[in-house]
Each structure stands twice: as structure tokens, then as C-alpha cells.
Design an enzyme around this catalytic site. Structure first.
Site, PDB file in Angstrom:
ATOM      1  N   LYS A  19      26.683 -55.309  32.573  1.00 27.18           N
ATOM      2  CA  LYS A  19      25.721 -55.482  33.359  1.00 27.18           C
ATOM      3  C   LYS A  19      24.460 -54.243  33.014  1.00 27.18           C
ATOM      4  O   LYS A  19      23.387 -54.620  33.416  1.00 27.18           O
ATOM      5  CB  LYS A  19      26.253 -54.984  34.863  1.00 27.18           C
ATOM      6  CG  LYS A  19      27.228 -55.910  35.473  1.00 27.18           C
ATOM      7  CD  LYS A  19      26.417 -57.495  35.661  1.00 27.18           C
ATOM      8  CE  LYS A  19      27.414 -58.315  36.239  1.00 27.18           C
ATOM      9  NZ  LYS A  19      26.776 -59.531  36.496  1.00 27.18           N
ATOM     10  N   TYR A  70      32.787 -54.796  32.120  1.00 28.42           N
ATOM     11  CA  TYR A  70      31.908 -55.245  33.047  1.00 28.42           C
ATOM     12  C   TYR A  70      30.675 -54.419  33.235  1.00 28.42           C
ATOM     13  O   TYR A  70      29.506 -54.914  33.060  1.00 28.42           O
ATOM     14  CB  TYR A  70      32.635 -55.151  34.557  1.00 28.42           C
ATOM     15  CG  TYR A  70      31.936 -55.539  35.506  1.00 28.42           C
ATOM     16  CD1 TYR A  70      31.677 -57.213  35.770  1.00 28.42           C
ATOM     17  CD2 TYR A  70      31.363 -54.965  36.598  1.00 28.42           C
ATOM     18  CE1 TYR A  70      31.033 -57.480  36.872  1.00 28.42           C
ATOM     19  CE2 TYR A  70      30.638 -55.327  37.643  1.00 28.42           C
ATOM     20  CZ  TYR A  70      30.528 -56.547  37.661  1.00 28.42           C
ATOM     21  OH  TYR A  70      29.633 -57.096  38.799  1.00 28.42           O
TER      22      TYR A  70
END
Length: 252
Positions: free
Chosen positions: A155, A151
Site C-alpha cells: 500500500k 500488505y
């Protein structure tokens, strides 16, 4: 209040959570909405509840063919606002315990999806000499977050994509910016806290407290605050290539 009347906004991941909140805020500001996601029932429910004109389009943002079909379906629609919000949280585990399929799934949705939507809808904006793209990243792309490597890496990739893309299309009059929310109240964070509690042997409340203690305001932000931030960013025409931190003070 920013007046977006006469503009059409496309919001991915619009069937629930942040996407639905962003769609509501844009609709209240006067924009016409195209809400995109994979669940037609959820998308229709959000579109029906909005105060202004809106319709739903089913699309898997990670799939090139699906995105091409979306672009063709909207060929007669002047999309001047693109909000790339669709994303998944991915596994909560040590990197050495993460499977390749789980890693690839996170990058397919969070990064490839952003790339594919930008590639599909930027050319008309560039041709017109105007438009706004807001890519939703995360404060977790700018600071360590143990057991969330897919994650956080995805990002950070969105941040890099945005800053570079801004210099590619900015000269044509198109603004590209990133909104980086901190932890947002809702089921997604509740799931993460449950998984972290299971992993660490603590309670869910302890896992949540440890996470939000990093924020200056000592709390998570709300979905409606994210929607308001998107509208506010559209009221700043001089902003391009920027990353807006909306994290209740969870400094990177």
C-alpha cells in the site's frame, strides 16, 4: 450530489466489499459502470443490482494478458473514471515466517494490478485531456502494522505510484489521487481479527478493540462511507496527487 451522468467508471475488485460499494455510489451519482473482477457470478449480481447501466468484465488485474484483453474489450468505451480497488490482505505473520510466494502474490495484485490498469486506460484519458484515477491504498501504508509487512509495503508502493503518476499525467488534464481507508467493517477485517487472535492468543473481540482504539472516532468505517468518499473526490477537480485519509481518525 455529484452528477456523473455521461461518464463511464471502471471499478476493479467490484464483485464484493469495497468495490461493490464504490460501484453503487458511482451508479447512484449517474455514472455507467464497468465492474471488473475474477468471479463472473459475483460481478453479474452486483451489476444487476445497480440502479444505472452497468456490465461486468472478468479480468485478473495481476495478469498482463488478462488486462490487455480487458482494454481491447473496452476499446469502444470511453472510460473516464478508473478506480483501482482490487487488492488482497495477504498473510498475518512475522516477516521471517512469510513465504516468497505469499509476498509476491500481495504485490502482484495490489501494486502490479494498479500499474497494469493505469497503463492500459490512461492513454485515452491523456489524449482526451481529461479523466480521473483513484487508487485505493490504506492507512496501513502510512503507519506500522505488525505482522502485515506485505500488505503495508504494497500500500505504501501504491501511494508512491500515485504521487509520481499525478505529475506525469496531470499536465494533460488527468487527475490521479489516492483514497486511504482505515479498517472497514466486513468479512475481510473479521478474518484479520480472527488470524490476529490466533497468533496472539487473545480473543477476537480483544484483537478488534486493540485495532480500532487507534481511531479518534473509536470505530471502523463502513463500505458505504468509502463509496461516498470516491464520489466526493470526483467533485474536487483541483485535487491531484493527493491522499485522502478516510479512517475515522486513525492518524498515520
Amino acid at each position: 450530489m455529484t452528477d456523473l451522468r455521461g461518464r463511464t467508471a471502471l471499478v476493479t475488485g467490484g464483485g464484493s466489499g469495497l468495490g461493490a460499494a464504490i460501484a453503487r455510489a458511482l451508479s447512484h451519482a449517474g455514472a455507467e459502470l464497468v465492474i471488473v473482477g475474477r468471479d463472473a457470478r459475483k460481478l453479474d449480481a452486483v451489476a444487476t443490482a445497480l440502479p444505472g447501466p452497468a456490465h461486468a468484465e472478468v479480468c485478473d488485474v495481476a495478469d498482463e494478458v488478462s488486462v490487455s484483453r480487458l482494454r481491447d474489450a473496452l476499446a469502444d468505451t470511453e472510460v473516464s473514471i478508473l478506480v483501482n480497488n482490487a487488492g488482497i490482505a495477504g498473510p498475518v505473520a512475522a516477516l521471517t515466517d512469510i513465504g516468497v510466494a505469499d509476498w509476491d502474490e500481495v504485490f502482484a495484485v495490489n501494486v502490479r494490478g494498479t500499474f497494469l490498469l493505469c497503463r492500459a486506460f490512461l492513454p485515452p484519458m491523456v489524449a482526451r485531456g481529461s479523466g480521473d484515477v483513484i487508487n485505493v491504498a490504506s492507512v496501513s501504508g502510512k503507519r506500522p502494522l505488525a505482522h502485515r509487512t506485505p500488505y503495508t509495503a504494497s500500500k505504501m508502493a501504491v501511494l508512491g505510484l500515485t504521487s509520481t503518476l499525478a505529475f506525469e499525467v496531470g499536465p494533460a488534464g488527468v487527475s490521479v489521487n489516492t483514497l486511504s481507508p482505515g479498517p472497514v467493517e466486513g468479512e475481510r477485517m473479521a478474518r484479520n481479527f480472527r488470524l490476529e487472535a490466533e497468533r496472539s492468543g487473545t480473543s477476537v473481540d480483544e484483537a478488534e478493540s486493540a485495532f480500532v482504539s487507534r481511531a479518534a472516532l473509536g470505530r471502523m468505517i463502513t463500505e458505504d462511507e468509502v463509496g461516498a468518499a470516491v464520489v466526493a473526490m470526483l467533485s474536487m477537480p483541483g485535487m491531484c496527487g493527493a491522499d485522502v485519509d478516510l479512517s475515522a481518525g486513525m492518524i498515520a
